[in-house]
Scaffold this active site. Structure first.
Site, mmCIF file in Angstrom:
data_model
loop_
_atom_site.group_PDB
_atom_site.id
_atom_site.type_symbol
_atom_site.label_atom_id
_atom_site.label_comp_id
_atom_site.label_asym_id
_atom_site.label_seq_id
_atom_site.Cartn_x
_atom_site.Cartn_y
_atom_site.Cartn_z
ATOM 1 N N ARG A 1 0.821 -1.218 0.000
ATOM 2 C CA ARG A 1 0.000 0.000 0.000
ATOM 3 C C ARG A 1 0.855 1.269 0.000
ATOM 4 N NH1 ARG A 1 -5.553 -0.400 2.031
ATOM 5 N NH2 ARG A 1 -6.306 -2.342 1.150
ATOM 6 N N ARG B 1 -3.169 7.012 1.230
ATOM 7 C CA ARG B 1 -3.612 8.253 1.872
ATOM 8 C C ARG B 1 -2.604 8.910 2.796
ATOM 9 N NH1 ARG B 1 -8.980 5.346 3.733
ATOM 10 N NH2 ARG B 1 -7.447 3.684 3.511
ATOM 11 N N ARG C 1 -6.183 11.771 -5.842
ATOM 12 C CA ARG C 1 -7.464 11.110 -5.593
ATOM 13 C C ARG C 1 -8.600 12.138 -5.651
ATOM 14 N NH1 ARG C 1 -10.943 9.829 -1.680
ATOM 15 N NH2 ARG C 1 -11.545 7.680 -1.185
ATOM 16 N N ASP D 1 -7.283 -2.416 -7.232
ATOM 17 C CA ASP D 1 -7.799 -3.034 -6.018
ATOM 18 C C ASP D 1 -8.207 -4.470 -6.308
ATOM 19 O OD1 ASP D 1 -8.593 -2.111 -3.121
ATOM 20 O OD2 ASP D 1 -10.114 -3.520 -3.780
ATOM 21 N N TYR E 1 -15.320 -11.360 0.351
ATOM 22 C CA TYR E 1 -15.995 -10.078 0.089
ATOM 23 C C TYR E 1 -17.231 -10.272 -0.783
ATOM 24 C CZ TYR E 1 -12.015 -7.661 2.149
ATOM 25 O OH TYR E 1 -11.065 -7.214 3.029
HETATM 26 O O1 CP3 Z 1 -0.286 -1.684 -2.465
HETATM 27 C C1 CP3 Z 1 -0.574 -0.759 -3.253
HETATM 28 O O2 CP3 Z 1 -0.166 0.415 -3.116
HETATM 29 C C2 CP3 Z 1 -1.385 -1.098 -4.500
HETATM 30 C C3 CP3 Z 1 -2.761 -0.867 -4.451
HETATM 31 C C4 CP3 Z 1 -3.666 -1.740 -3.574
HETATM 32 C C5 CP3 Z 1 -4.847 -1.225 -2.986
HETATM 33 N N1 CP3 Z 1 -5.528 -2.240 -2.409
HETATM 34 C C6 CP3 Z 1 -5.274 0.176 -3.053
HETATM 35 C C7 CP3 Z 1 -6.295 0.659 -2.103
HETATM 36 C C8 CP3 Z 1 -3.621 -3.093 -3.245
HETATM 37 C C9 CP3 Z 1 -2.526 -4.122 -3.558
HETATM 38 C C10 CP3 Z 1 -4.805 -3.414 -2.530
HETATM 39 C C11 CP3 Z 1 -5.136 -4.763 -2.061
HETATM 40 C C12 CP3 Z 1 -6.363 -4.975 -1.288
HETATM 41 N N2 CP3 Z 1 -7.564 -4.335 -1.393
HETATM 42 C C13 CP3 Z 1 -6.517 -5.997 -0.326
HETATM 43 C C14 CP3 Z 1 -5.467 -7.020 0.022
HETATM 44 C C15 CP3 Z 1 -4.376 -6.502 0.893
HETATM 45 C C16 CP3 Z 1 -4.786 -6.149 2.293
HETATM 46 O O3 CP3 Z 1 -4.695 -4.960 2.629
HETATM 47 O O4 CP3 Z 1 -5.137 -7.059 3.048
HETATM 48 C C17 CP3 Z 1 -7.812 -5.916 0.181
HETATM 49 C C18 CP3 Z 1 -8.411 -6.786 1.261
HETATM 50 C C19 CP3 Z 1 -8.482 -4.850 -0.512
HETATM 51 C C20 CP3 Z 1 -9.909 -4.424 -0.391
HETATM 52 C C21 CP3 Z 1 -10.007 -3.032 0.063
HETATM 53 N N3 CP3 Z 1 -9.687 -1.935 -0.716
HETATM 54 C C22 CP3 Z 1 -10.445 -2.565 1.334
HETATM 55 C C23 CP3 Z 1 -10.873 -3.459 2.472
HETATM 56 C C24 CP3 Z 1 -10.381 -1.176 1.280
HETATM 57 C C25 CP3 Z 1 -10.859 -0.207 2.333
HETATM 58 C C26 CP3 Z 1 -9.888 -0.116 3.462
HETATM 59 C C27 CP3 Z 1 -9.095 1.137 3.350
HETATM 60 O O5 CP3 Z 1 -7.872 1.097 3.524
HETATM 61 O O6 CP3 Z 1 -9.728 2.204 3.139
HETATM 62 C C28 CP3 Z 1 -9.858 -0.789 0.018
HETATM 63 C C29 CP3 Z 1 -9.583 0.579 -0.468
HETATM 64 C C30 CP3 Z 1 -8.209 0.858 -0.957
HETATM 65 N N4 CP3 Z 1 -7.484 0.052 -1.788
HETATM 66 C C31 CP3 Z 1 -7.457 2.039 -0.705
HETATM 67 C C32 CP3 Z 1 -6.264 1.928 -1.433
HETATM 68 C C33 CP3 Z 1 -5.156 2.941 -1.541
HETATM 69 C C34 CP3 Z 1 -7.926 3.235 0.105
HETATM 70 C C35 CP3 Z 1 -8.895 3.955 -0.776
HETATM 71 C C36 CP3 Z 1 -8.918 5.442 -0.604
HETATM 72 O O7 CP3 Z 1 -8.071 6.138 -1.209
HETATM 73 O O8 CP3 Z 1 -9.826 5.891 0.079
#
Ligand code: CP3
Length: 356
Positions: free
Chosen positions: A32, A36, A45, A82, A159
């Site tokens: 990640r 943010r 964003r 994602d 999910y």
């Molecule tokens: O790693 C990276 O920088 C690449 C991008 C990436 C994102 N999500 C961007 C993201 C990757 C590899 C993921 C994987 C992901 N997404 C997983 C597996 C890894 C883990 O963390 O366990 C899962 C379970 C998700 C599903 C997901 N996406 C959730 C549960 C959420 C909400 C939680 C949160 O952090 O807000 C997201 C949103 C998300 N995916 C964000 C980002 C940068 C935040 C979104 C925002 O900008 O508001």
């Protein structure tokens, strides 16, 4: 595996580690890393409007992928997307509730499954993601490796069944117990879609791919074999046939003792370790089969202080005998301090020099 500590890889450092070389200092990137905690991410964003629009706008998705590379000089860039884009491409509704996380239409039985699209029909929806990969393949600095990724079938299914994130993946476990045929068909569909998706990312320019099984830790006994090991093995072997030589990183988060043997059982070239794994144990039991990635506690990117460098050095030391990619044990959090990330990179890059 080379035991020449001073080996200077002729290939990119991250690819050398994935090939089983011990690289000194080890390559580093953070899960990640685009997110943010970076003001430049928040600005892009805001320009995109919302998270999904950011994922589906290639120029902006490529821009946020590159931001942490410019700022910190990481050895790898991970495609900005994602894991939930695959369910959406299969026909599930997907949206993000501000401050709460993802919401999806649910899969509760055969009728919901029948409404999903076939696995090979995902590409039209996912075309912007492949375009992001193509932009990145052109624009990344020469020493930086481009990582593609997908969610592993079990995690994606949790999910899709629940329609949201759940603390214990209860709804998926219940569907598995009550309607195994539907559950298995769902896992199959996601597995096939994942092979098609990762294959397309590789064709667009991804040099390695990572499978995120964030909820592998809630699978026990035979369920772990059936829903974490077997789908990973199937995906890795299908990719190996289509794209020989492209390494795969597997992240069975929470696998505990079952991290041992995971690479052998699935064919993964590298296993990513979560924060709960003891590095000394993993050096003996996991790294003997190939590259390991991890596993600093992301909390240290918030707290900083002397513990940051001490813990990073403990991990570097533990894995110094073999191939290692430095990373966190889970994703960096929005409250992380970018200065702590910069200190971590500095600590890793100067570490072998410190030792001598
Ligand atoms: O790693 C990276 O920088 C690449 C991008 C990436 C994102 N999500 C961007 C993201 C990757 C590899 C993921 C994987 C992901 N997404 C997983 C597996 C890894 C883990 O963390 O366990 C899962 C379970 C998700 C599903 C997901 N996406 C959730 C549960 C959420 C909400 C939680 C949160 O952090 O807000 C997201 C949103 C998300 N995916 C964000 C980002 C940068 C935040 C979104 C925002 O900008 O508001």
């Amino acid at each position: 595996m080379s035991d020449n500590a001073a080996a200077r890889p002729t290939v990119k450092p991250l690819l050398a580690a994935l090939a089983g070389e011990r690289v000194d200092p080890p390559p580093i990137w953070l899960m990640r890393q685009a997110g943010r905690y970076l003001p430049e991410y928040r600005a892009t964003r805001a320009k995109a409007g919302d998270f999904l629009s950011l994922c589906y706008t290639p120029e902006l998705a490529a821009e946020v992928t590159l931001q942490p590379i410019r700022r910190f000089g990481f050895d790898a860039a991970i495609l900005f997307a994602d894991i939930l884009l695959v369910p959406q491409a299969l026909g599930a509704d997907l949206w993000f509730e501000t401050g709460e996380g993802p919401r999806l239409s649910t899969i509760t039985g055969p009728a919901d499954l029948a409404r999903l699209r076939p696995a090979d029909a995902i590409h039209d929806r996912l075309a912007p993601v492949y375009e992001t990969v193509r932009i990145l393949a052109r624009e990344l600095p020469a020493n930086v490796t481009l990582i593609g990724f997908a969610g592993a079938p079990w995690t994606v299914a949790t999910y899709m069944v629940a329609g949201r994130g759940t603390p214990d993946q209860g709804p998926a476990h219940r569907l598995m117990a009550e309607d195994r045929a539907t559950f298995d068909a769902l896992i199959d569909r996601i597995t096939e879609a994942t092979i098609a998706y990762l294959s397309a990312q590789i064709e667009a320019g991804a040099e390695t791919v990572k499978l995120f099984d964030s909820w592998a830790g809630s699978l026990e006994g035979e369920d772990f074999d059936r829903y974490a090991l077997a789908p990973a093995r199937r995906i890795i072997s299908a990719l190996g046939e289509r794209h020989p030589g492209v390494p795969v990183i597997a992240f069975p988060r929470g696998a505990g003792a079952r991290y041992a043997g995971f690479a052998r059982a699935t064919g993964a070239d590298c296993v990513a370790l979560d924060t709960a794994v003891d590095p000394d144990w993993a050096a003996r039991e996991v790294q003997k089969d190939g590259c390991v990635q991890g596993n600093l506690d992301p909390r240290l990117m918030v707290e900083g202080g002397p513990a940051l460098e001490a813990e990073a050095r403990r991990i570097l030391e533990a894995f110094a005998g073999g191939p290692h990619i430095f990373n966190l044990g889970h994703g960096i959090t929005p409250d992380a301090d970018p200065d702590n990330v910069a200190r971590l990179v500095e600590t890793v890059r100067t570490w072998s020099a410190d030792r001598r």
